[in-house]
Design an enzyme around this catalytic site. Structure first.
Site, PDB file in Angstrom:
ATOM      1  N   HIS A  80       0.800  -1.231   0.000  1.00 54.99           N
ATOM      2  CA  HIS A  80       0.000   0.000   0.000  1.00 54.99           C
ATOM      3  C   HIS A  80       0.830   1.277   0.000  1.00 54.99           C
ATOM      4  O   HIS A  80       0.322   2.338  -0.325  1.00 54.99           O
ATOM      5  CB  HIS A  80      -0.809   0.096   1.309  1.00 54.99           C
ATOM      6  CG  HIS A  80      -1.864  -0.919   1.451  1.00 54.99           C
ATOM      7  ND1 HIS A  80      -2.656  -1.300   0.411  1.00 54.99           N
ATOM      8  CD2 HIS A  80      -2.294  -1.614   2.535  1.00 54.99           C
ATOM      9  CE1 HIS A  80      -3.529  -2.192   0.857  1.00 54.99           C
ATOM     10  NE2 HIS A  80      -3.323  -2.407   2.135  1.00 54.99           N
TER      11      HIS A  80
ATOM     12  N   GLU B 163      -3.512   3.144   1.471  1.00 51.34           N
ATOM     13  CA  GLU B 163      -2.881   3.569   0.207  1.00 51.34           C
ATOM     14  C   GLU B 163      -3.163   5.045  -0.061  1.00 51.34           C
ATOM     15  O   GLU B 163      -2.271   5.801  -0.465  1.00 51.34           O
ATOM     16  CB  GLU B 163      -3.398   2.723  -0.966  1.00 51.34           C
ATOM     17  CG  GLU B 163      -2.742   3.147  -2.283  1.00 51.34           C
ATOM     18  CD  GLU B 163      -3.345   2.491  -3.521  1.00 51.34           C
ATOM     19  OE1 GLU B 163      -3.798   1.339  -3.436  1.00 51.34           O
ATOM     20  OE2 GLU B 163      -3.359   3.153  -4.578  1.00 51.34           O
TER      21      GLU B 163
ATOM     22  N   ASN C 181     -10.985  -6.151  -1.855  1.00 53.69           N
ATOM     23  CA  ASN C 181     -11.104  -6.630  -3.241  1.00 53.69           C
ATOM     24  C   ASN C 181     -11.706  -8.031  -3.290  1.00 53.69           C
ATOM     25  O   ASN C 181     -12.422  -8.373  -4.231  1.00 53.69           O
ATOM     26  CB  ASN C 181      -9.769  -6.500  -3.990  1.00 53.69           C
ATOM     27  CG  ASN C 181      -8.797  -7.608  -3.673  1.00 53.69           C
ATOM     28  OD1 ASN C 181      -8.918  -8.700  -4.205  1.00 53.69           O
ATOM     29  ND2 ASN C 181      -7.847  -7.351  -2.800  1.00 53.69           N
TER      30      ASN C 181
END
Ligand code: F3S
Length: 293
Positions: free
Chosen positions: A76, A128, A221
């Protein structure tokens, strides 16, 4: 006979694979290894790294580590101050920031240096995004087209995108800013690993009777992959093979399997083998079962 098919793009992306490889290489070395937060959103992998001596630390304990210890920075990325603090504490820094995330940092820095108001399209508070903001002080985060209404337009806009965002959001934000008359330079920093995995999952779920999605429940995700699959067929999100239930596969002719970008290929293999044992199904070979970007 039932069949098992793994999505054509599934599992560990280039950045995660690279980070794991680099950490594994130093685990047997002389220095103690610490990762700044869990290396990836995959509890089984993090536990296995811990068993091999890699401890998870947070930013507040950087100064408590021993000089010479290795501090691993995750895919990240981090704000530059974290690297400076680690160096001041005489730690060895292993920077496993994904090169695609570094590209976002460089783009944000360049846009800020050219006098533009930097806009990060992404999720506020995500590590991130925090790391990107640290490379372009004064930047603002936009998480939806509606948020674009609050972006100050005194200066031209320089826009970068969190790597895992989808392109529709980027397009909606750009349209909203241009609708306000903004001059916008767009650096499309989306990483294709996410969209490739989503597209492959969608395609497989449309044909399969049951889908198994492997990955941490804390992995955004992976959760998104499970949502995409659930829109097409019965879907089960698991973290490891022990959670598999033979009842899920009763009567299924095609069992689809996919995995988030933090799931190592060894875990996918284990799930395929367990499903095969439970059901007598055979795996169908596909072109590229584990791919990065
Ligand atoms: Fe890097 Fe894309 Fe993976 S940004 S960490 S290759 S999802």
């Amino acid at each position: 006979m039932p069949k098992i098919e793994v999505a054509s793009h599934a599992g560990a992306c280039f950045g995660v694979g690279r980070a794991l490889e680099r950490v594994e290489k130093i685990l047997d070395g002389p220095a103690a290894v610490h990762t700044l937060g869990p290396l990836i959103h995959n509890p089984a992998t993090v536990e296995s790294l811990e068993r091999r001596g890699a401890t998870v630390v947070d930013e507040s304990s950087i100064e408590d580590l021993h000089p010479g210890d290795v501090l691993v920075l995750r895919t990240h990325g981090v704000v530059p101050q974290v690297v400076n603090r680690a160096k001041a504490a005489h730690l060895q820094v292993l920077d496993a920031t994904c090169p695609y995330v570094k590209k976002v940092h460089h783009a944000a820095q360049r846009l800020a240096a050219s006098g533009r108001q930097v806009v990060v399209v992404g999720e506020a508070g995500h590590p991130e995004v925090d790391g990107i903001l640290g490379h372009a002080p004064g930047a603002c985060v936009v998480g939806s087209a509606e948020d674009a209404a609050a972006v100050p337009l005194e200066r031209p806009i320089g826009l970068v995108v969190q790597t895992t965002q989808n392109r529709q959001l980027l397009e909606a934000v750009v349209a909203a800013l241009k609708g306000r008359g903004a001059n916008v330079e767009v650096c499309d920093t989306i990483c294709e690993a996410t969209s490739e995995r989503q597209q492959a999952a969608r395609e497989l779920a449309a044909r399969a009777n049951t889908m198994v999605v492997i990955g941490g429940r804390n992995s955004a995700n992976t959760t998104r992959l499970a949502e995409i699959c659930a829109a097409h067929t019965a879907t089960h999100h698991i973290e490891d093979a022990q959670e598999l239930d033979p009842a899920w596969f009763s009567g299924a002719e095609l069992i689809g399997i996919t995995a988030g970008a933090s799931t190592p290929s060894s875990q996918i293999k284990q799930v395929v083998e367990t499903v095969a044992q439970m059901t007598g199904a055979q795996e169908v070979e596909t072109e590229s079962q584990v791919s990065g970007t």
